[in-house]
Design a protein around this motif. Structure first.
Motif, PDB file in Angstrom:
ATOM      1  N   GLU A   1      -5.219  -5.497 -13.890  1.00  0.00           N
ATOM      2  CA  GLU A   1      -5.610  -4.064 -14.058  1.00  0.00           C
ATOM      3  C   GLU A   1      -5.380  -3.247 -12.758  1.00  0.00           C
ATOM      4  N   MET A   2      -5.160  -3.955 -11.772  1.00  0.00           N
ATOM      5  CA  MET A   2      -4.889  -3.096 -10.324  1.00  0.00           C
ATOM      6  C   MET A   2      -3.707  -1.940 -10.508  1.00  0.00           C
ATOM      7  N   SER A   3      -2.564  -2.480 -10.973  1.00  0.00           N
ATOM      8  CA  SER A   3      -1.520  -1.473 -11.326  1.00  0.00           C
ATOM      9  C   SER A   3      -2.160  -0.061 -11.943  1.00  0.00           C
ATOM     10  N   HIS A   4      -2.949  -0.287 -12.935  1.00  0.00           N
ATOM     11  CA  HIS A   4      -3.432   0.874 -13.594  1.00  0.00           C
ATOM     12  C   HIS A   4      -4.124   1.731 -12.865  1.00  0.00           C
ATOM     13  N   PHE A   5      -5.250   1.238 -12.050  1.00  0.00           N
ATOM     14  CA  PHE A   5      -5.719   1.831 -11.068  1.00  0.00           C
ATOM     15  C   PHE A   5      -5.053   2.734  -9.927  1.00  0.00           C
ATOM     16  N   PHE A   6      -3.940   1.697  -9.367  1.00  0.00           N
ATOM     17  CA  PHE A   6      -3.118   2.363  -8.244  1.00  0.00           C
ATOM     18  C   PHE A   6      -2.427   3.587  -8.845  1.00  0.00           C
ATOM     19  N   SER A   7      -2.116   3.387 -10.176  1.00  0.00           N
ATOM     20  CA  SER A   7      -1.226   4.902 -10.506  1.00  0.00           C
ATOM     21  C   SER A   7      -1.909   6.227 -10.382  1.00  0.00           C
ATOM     22  N   HIS A   8      -3.323   6.252 -10.348  1.00  0.00           N
ATOM     23  CA  HIS A   8      -4.163   7.283  -9.932  1.00  0.00           C
ATOM     24  C   HIS A   8      -4.441   7.452  -8.726  1.00  0.00           C
ATOM     25  N   ALA A   9      -3.835   6.674  -7.730  1.00  0.00           N
ATOM     26  CA  ALA A   9      -4.054   6.914  -6.245  1.00  0.00           C
ATOM     27  C   ALA A   9      -3.033   7.728  -5.522  1.00  0.00           C
ATOM     28  N   ASP A  10      -3.300   8.545  -4.521  1.00  0.00           N
ATOM     29  CA  ASP A  10      -2.592   9.265  -3.848  1.00  0.00           C
ATOM     30  C   ASP A  10      -1.881   8.478  -2.438  1.00  0.00           C
ATOM     31  N   ALA A  11      -2.753   7.155  -2.315  1.00  0.00           N
ATOM     32  CA  ALA A  11      -2.212   6.519  -1.227  1.00  0.00           C
ATOM     33  C   ALA A  11      -3.139   4.990  -1.514  1.00  0.00           C
ATOM     34  N   LEU A  12      -2.726   4.134  -0.859  1.00  0.00           N
ATOM     35  CA  LEU A  12      -3.117   2.855  -1.112  1.00  0.00           C
ATOM     36  C   LEU A  12      -3.388   2.272   0.305  1.00  0.00           C
ATOM     37  N   TYR A  13      -4.759   1.926   0.535  1.00  0.00           N
ATOM     38  CA  TYR A  13      -5.098   1.537   1.926  1.00  0.00           C
ATOM     39  C   TYR A  13      -5.336   0.291   2.382  1.00  0.00           C
ATOM     40  N   VAL A  14      -4.689  -0.233   3.409  1.00  0.00           N
ATOM     41  CA  VAL A  14      -4.789  -1.725   4.009  1.00  0.00           C
ATOM     42  C   VAL A  14      -5.247  -1.734   5.466  1.00  0.00           C
ATOM     43  N   SER A  15      -6.167  -2.840   5.837  1.00  0.00           N
ATOM     44  CA  SER A  15      -6.642  -2.584   7.315  1.00  0.00           C
ATOM     45  C   SER A  15      -6.771  -4.171   7.552  1.00  0.00           C
ATOM     46  N   LEU A  16      -6.965  -4.544   8.980  1.00  0.00           N
ATOM     47  CA  LEU A  16      -7.576  -5.568   9.528  1.00  0.00           C
ATOM     48  C   LEU A  16      -7.933  -5.255  10.717  1.00  0.00           C
ATOM     49  N   ARG A  17      -8.892  -6.142  11.212  1.00  0.00           N
ATOM     50  CA  ARG A  17      -9.800  -6.292  12.632  1.00  0.00           C
ATOM     51  C   ARG A  17      -8.536  -6.007  13.675  1.00  0.00           C
ATOM     52  N   ARG A  18      -8.875  -5.482  14.891  1.00  0.00           N
ATOM     53  CA  ARG A  18      -7.902  -6.053  16.031  1.00  0.00           C
ATOM     54  C   ARG A  18      -8.106  -7.121  16.699  1.00  0.00           C
ATOM     55  N   ASP A  19      -7.047  -7.931  16.367  1.00  0.00           N
ATOM     56  CA  ASP A  19      -6.975  -9.333  16.877  1.00  0.00           C
ATOM     57  C   ASP A  19      -5.497  -9.881  16.751  1.00  0.00           C
ATOM     58  N   TYR A  20      -5.317 -10.411  17.957  1.00  0.00           N
ATOM     59  CA  TYR A  20      -3.749 -11.173  18.228  1.00  0.00           C
ATOM     60  C   TYR A  20      -3.491 -11.907  16.839  1.00  0.00           C
TER      61      TYR A  20
ATOM     62  N   PHE B   1      -8.269  13.971  -4.142  1.00  0.00           N
ATOM     63  CA  PHE B   1      -7.277  13.466  -3.420  1.00  0.00           C
ATOM     64  C   PHE B   1      -7.845  11.920  -3.228  1.00  0.00           C
ATOM     65  N   LYS B   2      -7.277  10.789  -3.651  1.00  0.00           N
ATOM     66  CA  LYS B   2      -7.818   9.397  -3.909  1.00  0.00           C
ATOM     67  C   LYS B   2      -7.064   8.469  -2.841  1.00  0.00           C
ATOM     68  N   ILE B   3      -7.744   7.576  -2.134  1.00  0.00           N
ATOM     69  CA  ILE B   3      -7.206   6.775  -1.190  1.00  0.00           C
ATOM     70  C   ILE B   3      -7.910   5.491  -1.595  1.00  0.00           C
ATOM     71  N   MET B   4      -7.115   4.604  -2.297  1.00  0.00           N
ATOM     72  CA  MET B   4      -7.798   3.271  -2.775  1.00  0.00           C
ATOM     73  C   MET B   4      -7.414   2.054  -1.813  1.00  0.00           C
ATOM     74  N   PHE B   5      -8.624   1.285  -1.689  1.00  0.00           N
ATOM     75  CA  PHE B   5      -8.480  -0.142  -1.149  1.00  0.00           C
ATOM     76  C   PHE B   5      -8.852  -1.139  -2.200  1.00  0.00           C
ATOM     77  N   ALA B   6      -7.991  -2.136  -2.366  1.00  0.00           N
ATOM     78  CA  ALA B   6      -8.405  -3.119  -3.277  1.00  0.00           C
ATOM     79  C   ALA B   6      -8.293  -4.634  -2.718  1.00  0.00           C
ATOM     80  N   GLY B   7      -9.432  -5.417  -2.934  1.00  0.00           N
ATOM     81  CA  GLY B   7      -9.509  -6.825  -2.416  1.00  0.00           C
ATOM     82  C   GLY B   7     -10.646  -7.160  -1.915  1.00  0.00           C
TER      83      GLY B   7
END
Length: 400
Positions: free
Chosen positions: A287-306, A219-225
């Motif tokens: 090539e990112m879409s090729h990697f994403f095709s194998h992901a079960d979910a894609l992860y995005v996050s930021l620090r807590r700040d207004y 089960f793969k969760i991907m972060f890109a960037g």
């Protein structure tokens, strides 16, 4: 129209403005770009470029290159030198542009100083500029750069107000930017909502054996960037540790680079998570879409700040366009889009417990249920962020 785009970052650096420039050219406009010497994110000049830049042509777009001091390791004085060296050199470079310019588009993912050559160009060409705000200043200095010096913040607030007031329109990538900019004395009728889209190579793809061989099984969760402090990837590390202790086999795949990566890799070793968190390094954005095709979910996050709660991380649009479930550790507008689109699950920024619960929920859903999340996200992208929608908005602002 002959459109001059002013941006500190442009091809071969990987920024959304590259595709916007191509899109405007495809619509029959003549497009020129005033930019610097490519050095982001490495901090050193790209191969083939030196401190003495030459103008060049890319995909039929004339690129005026101005000098700048490379950003180095992206800290303190290095960044200030980088920002102001571009602003100064690009302002001088304006005088060498002999073509007639009808309108100007300024792209600002930081720094605000990109507006200085825009004001110079406005006077030289007698052409108005629209200023596309990607980061709020001076708040971004504190949120992402840790700057707290009141003199510095007051100076950049003054500069920001001046640049906005000289603009014909202030374009905002998130609706929630508007109140902040109104408080800087900009009239409401000057503020237009123009969200980001994404490049055409972000779209659903069939899984490929070539890319499968580069990835762990399970089960793969991907972060890109960018792997930086603003992404609060410690939240992910803590969640990965808890999930492993609970017996869940989750593979976190990190694609990209950044100044925080060495620190993360050391923490992964210290936490004994090398079998759960995998650093693949940088790959071409195509090539990112090729990697994403194998992901079960894609992860995005930021620090807590207004300020971060007001922004929409640009990877959200790329993730939506690829039709994959999204796992978000965000506050505010970014989280709202993930939930509103039905594309995935969101927990508050830096909320480790909430992230763990969402990973487990997503893990325990059927493959068909996860596919439905991705389809909802893709439909939302086509309705809200499609490239033609964004180009229409930009073209309208530049013509008005």
């Amino acid at each position: 129209m002959h459109i001059l785009i002013i941006t500190q970052y442009f091809w071969p650096e990987n920024f959304r403005i590259n595709d916007i420039a191509l899109g405007l050219k495809e619509r029959g406009h003549k497009v020129s770009v005033l930019t610097g010497i490519p050095n982001y994110p490495s901090g050193t000049f790209f191969d083939g470029y030196t401190a003495q830049p030459s103008d060049e042509i890319w995909e039929g777009i004339y690129i005026y290159r101005s000098r700048l001091t490379p950003r180095g390791k992206g800290r303190g004085i290095d960044l200030l030198k980088n920002y102001f060296s571009f602003a100064f050199s690009a302002s001088l470079k304006v005088s060498s542009i002999k073509e007639k310019i009808d309108t100007i588009l300024v792209f600002e993912p930081s720094p605000i100083t990109v507006g200085i050559p825009a004001m110079v160009a406005k006077r030289k060409f007698g052409a108005s500029y629209s200023f596309w705000v990607q980061d709020l200043w001076p708040a971004s200095l504190t949120a992402a750069g840790g700057v707290k010096n009141k003199f510095v913040l007051r100076f950049f607030d003054w500069l920001t107000r001046k640049i906005y007031n000289h603009a014909k329109y202030v374009l905002v990538q998130s609706r929630t930017f508007k109140d902040y900019i109104l408080n800087q004395g900009v009239k409401g009728e000057k503020i237009l909502y123009v969200p980001n889209s994404t490049e055409g190579y972000y779209h659903p793809m069939a899984a490929s054996p070539k890319f499968a061989s580069l990835l762990p099984k399970g089960f793969k969760i991907m972060f890109a960037g960018n792997i930086g402090e603003a992404q609060s990837l410690n939240t992910m590390l803590e969640a990965a540790k808890i999930l492993k202790n609970k017996g869940y086999v989750i593979q976190w795949v990190m694609i990209g680079d950044g100044r925080y990566r060495p620190i993360m890799e050391e923490q992964v070793r210290r936490y004994d998570l090398s079998d759960s968190i995998h650093f693949l390094g940088k790959f071409p954005p195509e090539e990112m879409s090729h990697f994403f095709s194998h992901a079960d979910a894609l992860y995005v996050s930021l620090r807590r700040d207004y300020i971060f709660s007001l922004t929409i991380p640009s990877k959200v649009q790329s993730y939506l366009a690829c039709g994959k479930p999204i796992l978000a550790s965000l506050d505010g507008e970014g989280a709202k889009i993930v939930v509103e689109s039905g594309a995935g699950l969101a927990s508050p920024a830096e909320d480790v417990t909430g992230l763990v619960e969402n990973v487990i929920e997503l893990y325990e859903r059927s493959e068909g249920q996860r596919e439905e999340l991705g389809k909802r996200g893709l439909r939302y992208f086509n309705r809200e962020f499609d490239r033609n929608i964004v180009l229409n908005k930009l073209e309208g602002a530049l013509k008005l």
